[in-house]
Design a protein around this motif. Structure first.
Motif, mmCIF file in Angstrom:
data_model
loop_
_atom_site.group_PDB
_atom_site.id
_atom_site.type_symbol
_atom_site.label_atom_id
_atom_site.label_comp_id
_atom_site.label_asym_id
_atom_site.label_seq_id
_atom_site.Cartn_x
_atom_site.Cartn_y
_atom_site.Cartn_z
ATOM 1 N N ILE A 51 0.838 -1.204 0.000
ATOM 2 C CA ILE A 51 0.000 0.000 0.000
ATOM 3 C C ILE A 51 0.871 1.252 0.000
ATOM 4 O O ILE A 51 1.934 1.298 0.602
ATOM 5 C CB ILE A 51 -0.932 0.029 1.243
ATOM 6 C CG1 ILE A 51 -0.144 -0.190 2.522
ATOM 7 C CG2 ILE A 51 -2.037 -1.000 1.094
ATOM 8 C CD1 ILE A 51 -0.942 0.049 3.783
ATOM 9 N N VAL A 52 0.352 2.252 -0.692
ATOM 10 C CA VAL A 52 1.008 3.566 -0.745
ATOM 11 C C VAL A 52 2.499 3.419 -1.071
ATOM 12 O O VAL A 52 3.380 3.888 -0.363
ATOM 13 C CB VAL A 52 0.787 4.341 0.562
ATOM 14 C CG1 VAL A 52 1.087 5.822 0.375
ATOM 15 C CG2 VAL A 52 -0.647 4.214 1.068
ATOM 16 N N THR A 53 2.764 2.770 -2.178
ATOM 17 C CA THR A 53 4.143 2.569 -2.612
ATOM 18 C C THR A 53 4.288 3.041 -4.060
ATOM 19 O O THR A 53 3.292 3.191 -4.769
ATOM 20 C CB THR A 53 4.536 1.081 -2.564
ATOM 21 O OG1 THR A 53 3.572 0.344 -3.309
ATOM 22 C CG2 THR A 53 4.574 0.560 -1.143
ATOM 23 N N SER A 110 -3.725 11.891 -5.749
ATOM 24 C CA SER A 110 -3.885 10.742 -4.853
ATOM 25 C C SER A 110 -4.874 9.751 -5.443
ATOM 26 O O SER A 110 -5.675 10.094 -6.329
ATOM 27 C CB SER A 110 -4.392 11.199 -3.488
ATOM 28 O OG SER A 110 -5.742 11.598 -3.587
ATOM 29 N N GLY A 111 -4.821 8.537 -4.926
ATOM 30 C CA GLY A 111 -5.753 7.501 -5.370
ATOM 31 C C GLY A 111 -7.185 7.849 -5.002
ATOM 32 O O GLY A 111 -8.119 7.556 -5.769
ATOM 33 N N SER A 112 -7.366 8.466 -3.833
ATOM 34 C CA SER A 112 -8.721 8.842 -3.409
ATOM 35 C C SER A 112 -9.349 9.808 -4.413
ATOM 36 O O SER A 112 -10.504 9.656 -4.811
ATOM 37 C CB SER A 112 -8.688 9.519 -2.036
ATOM 38 O OG SER A 112 -8.062 8.699 -1.101
ATOM 39 N N ALA A 114 -8.491 10.180 -7.520
ATOM 40 C CA ALA A 114 -8.701 9.483 -8.801
ATOM 41 C C ALA A 114 -10.015 8.710 -8.754
ATOM 42 O O ALA A 114 -10.795 8.735 -9.720
ATOM 43 C CB ALA A 114 -7.526 8.542 -9.075
ATOM 44 N N ASN A 115 -10.261 8.037 -7.612
ATOM 45 C CA ASN A 115 -11.518 7.291 -7.491
ATOM 46 C C ASN A 115 -12.718 8.228 -7.438
ATOM 47 O O ASN A 115 -13.765 7.933 -8.012
ATOM 48 C CB ASN A 115 -11.474 6.389 -6.258
ATOM 49 C CG ASN A 115 -10.564 5.190 -6.490
ATOM 50 O OD1 ASN A 115 -10.354 4.784 -7.623
ATOM 51 N ND2 ASN A 115 -10.030 4.630 -5.420
ATOM 52 N N GLU A 116 -12.564 9.350 -6.746
ATOM 53 C CA GLU A 116 -13.647 10.349 -6.720
ATOM 54 C C GLU A 116 -13.982 10.770 -8.157
ATOM 55 O O GLU A 116 -15.144 10.871 -8.533
ATOM 56 C CB GLU A 116 -13.200 11.600 -5.950
ATOM 57 C CG GLU A 116 -13.085 11.421 -4.468
ATOM 58 C CD GLU A 116 -14.338 11.857 -3.720
ATOM 59 O OE1 GLU A 116 -15.183 12.541 -4.319
ATOM 60 O OE2 GLU A 116 -14.459 11.490 -2.545
ATOM 61 N N ALA A 137 -13.488 -4.174 -0.300
ATOM 62 C CA ALA A 137 -12.801 -3.197 -1.144
ATOM 63 C C ALA A 137 -12.363 -1.986 -0.319
ATOM 64 O O ALA A 137 -12.972 -1.652 0.688
ATOM 65 C CB ALA A 137 -13.736 -2.738 -2.258
ATOM 66 N N TYR A 138 -11.313 -1.326 -0.775
ATOM 67 C CA TYR A 138 -10.854 -0.073 -0.167
ATOM 68 C C TYR A 138 -10.612 0.914 -1.303
ATOM 69 O O TYR A 138 -9.998 0.568 -2.310
ATOM 70 C CB TYR A 138 -9.553 -0.305 0.618
ATOM 71 C CG TYR A 138 -8.949 0.961 1.145
ATOM 72 C CD1 TYR A 138 -9.454 1.556 2.294
ATOM 73 C CD2 TYR A 138 -7.882 1.567 0.495
ATOM 74 C CE1 TYR A 138 -8.913 2.730 2.781
ATOM 75 C CE2 TYR A 138 -7.338 2.748 0.981
ATOM 76 C CZ TYR A 138 -7.855 3.318 2.122
ATOM 77 O OH TYR A 138 -7.321 4.487 2.594
ATOM 78 N N HIS A 139 -11.105 2.136 -1.141
ATOM 79 C CA HIS A 139 -11.005 3.087 -2.245
ATOM 80 C C HIS A 139 -10.393 4.422 -1.849
ATOM 81 O O HIS A 139 -10.351 5.342 -2.671
ATOM 82 C CB HIS A 139 -12.385 3.331 -2.850
ATOM 83 C CG HIS A 139 -12.998 2.078 -3.400
ATOM 84 N ND1 HIS A 139 -12.501 1.437 -4.509
ATOM 85 C CD2 HIS A 139 -14.044 1.327 -2.966
ATOM 86 C CE1 HIS A 139 -13.224 0.351 -4.747
ATOM 87 N NE2 HIS A 139 -14.155 0.262 -3.832
ATOM 88 N N GLY A 140 -9.982 4.573 -0.589
ATOM 89 C CA GLY A 140 -9.349 5.827 -0.195
ATOM 90 C C GLY A 140 -9.979 6.428 1.047
ATOM 91 O O GLY A 140 -10.871 5.842 1.659
ATOM 92 N N ARG A 141 -9.513 7.647 1.387
ATOM 93 C CA ARG A 141 -9.923 8.254 2.656
ATOM 94 C C ARG A 141 -10.755 9.518 2.499
ATOM 95 O O ARG A 141 -10.900 10.282 3.448
ATOM 96 C CB ARG A 141 -8.687 8.563 3.485
ATOM 97 C CG ARG A 141 -8.020 7.316 3.990
ATOM 98 C CD ARG A 141 -7.117 7.671 5.130
ATOM 99 N NE ARG A 141 -6.102 6.650 5.299
ATOM 100 C CZ ARG A 141 -5.068 6.778 6.082
ATOM 101 N NH1 ARG A 141 -4.884 7.888 6.750
ATOM 102 N NH2 ARG A 141 -4.195 5.817 6.209
HETATM 103 C C1 PLP Z 1 -6.869 0.081 -3.778
HETATM 104 C C2 PLP Z 1 -6.642 1.488 -3.299
HETATM 105 N N1 PLP Z 1 -7.497 2.451 -3.689
HETATM 106 C C3 PLP Z 1 -7.346 3.732 -3.261
HETATM 107 C C4 PLP Z 1 -6.309 4.084 -2.402
HETATM 108 C C5 PLP Z 1 -6.203 5.513 -1.930
HETATM 109 O O1 PLP Z 1 -5.066 6.130 -2.427
HETATM 110 P P1 PLP Z 1 -4.508 7.459 -1.696
HETATM 111 O O2 PLP Z 1 -4.023 7.036 -0.345
HETATM 112 O O3 PLP Z 1 -3.391 7.905 -2.608
HETATM 113 O O4 PLP Z 1 -5.614 8.465 -1.627
HETATM 114 C C6 PLP Z 1 -5.406 3.105 -1.981
HETATM 115 C C7 PLP Z 1 -4.317 3.456 -1.051
HETATM 116 O O5 PLP Z 1 -3.674 2.609 -0.457
HETATM 117 C C8 PLP Z 1 -5.583 1.776 -2.423
HETATM 118 O O6 PLP Z 1 -4.750 0.806 -2.010
#
Ligand code: PLP
Length: 177
Positions: A51-53, A110-112, A114-116, A137-141
């Motif tokens: 994660i976060v790499t 950030s991934g969050s 991008a998902n938004e 599933a996990y999509h961010g914070r």
């Molecule tokens: C599958 C997945 N989606 C979204 C995220 C969120 O990315 P970010 O922490 O850059 O917002 C992560 C972060 O670990 C992730 O593993």
């Protein structure tokens, strides 16, 4: 700062959601390519890829050279202005993405985000507000992505803007049909 001062500052001044998994957390001092060094000077081979790499190694010389050159030229500018690096990267992505249809980009940091953006784009395109998320599933914070996660410890309970539809419900529905 000493290692103890760093740990104290972390526990006192960061949100508690920024946690580590270890009783004795690794305090990282510096890194180069595949190696990291802790605050005691101990060297490690970095196998952490979960994660976060990033996948280019630490302080990669080629990446650093490009980053430094860009920092010296133009560091930050409002999105109301046009700049060459952003336009050039969007053009390159349009040329190399498969199928020839992914010709527009929106850059986030950030991934969050991008998902938004992906969720917003899907909502705009379909007109639907329902989002299917997989169990676990996990999509961010961000608030939206925490409303969508299937992991209870990361789930946003106060500002739910989406109803989670776990894969199992989807499968049940498909089996009944
Ligand atoms: C599958 C997945 N989606 C979204 C995220 C969120 O990315 P970010 O922490 O850059 O917002 C992560 C972060 O670990 C992730 O593993």
């Amino acid at each position: 700062m000493t290692k103890e001062e760093i740990l104290l500052a972390q526990s006192e001044h960061l949100f508690p959601c920024v946690f580590h998994y270890y009783q004795q957390p690794l305090v990282i001092s510096h890194a180069k390519n595949r190696y990291i060094w802790d605050a005691d000077g101990k060297q490690y081979l970095d196998f952490f890829g979960g994660i976060v790499t990033v996948s280019v190694g630490h302080c990669n010389d080629d990446v650093n050279r490009k980053v430094h050159a860009q920092m010296d030229r133009l560091q930050h500018v409002s999105t109301v202005f046009v700049n060459e690096p952003q336009a050039a990267l969007a053009k390159k992505l349009a040329q190399i993405t498969p199928g020839g249809k992914l010709t527009k980009s929106f850059f986030t940091s950030s991934g969050s985000e991008a998902n938004e953006t992906a969720i917003l784009a899907a909502r705009c395109y379909t007109g639907s507000t329902e989002i299917v998320a997989l169990r676990y599933a996990y999509h961010g914070r961000s608030s939206l992505t925490m409303g969508l996660t299937g992991q209870s410890n990361w789930r946003e309970r106060l500002l739910l803007s989406l109803s989670l539809w776990p894969l199992v419900s989807l499968l049940r529905g498909a089996l009944r049909a």
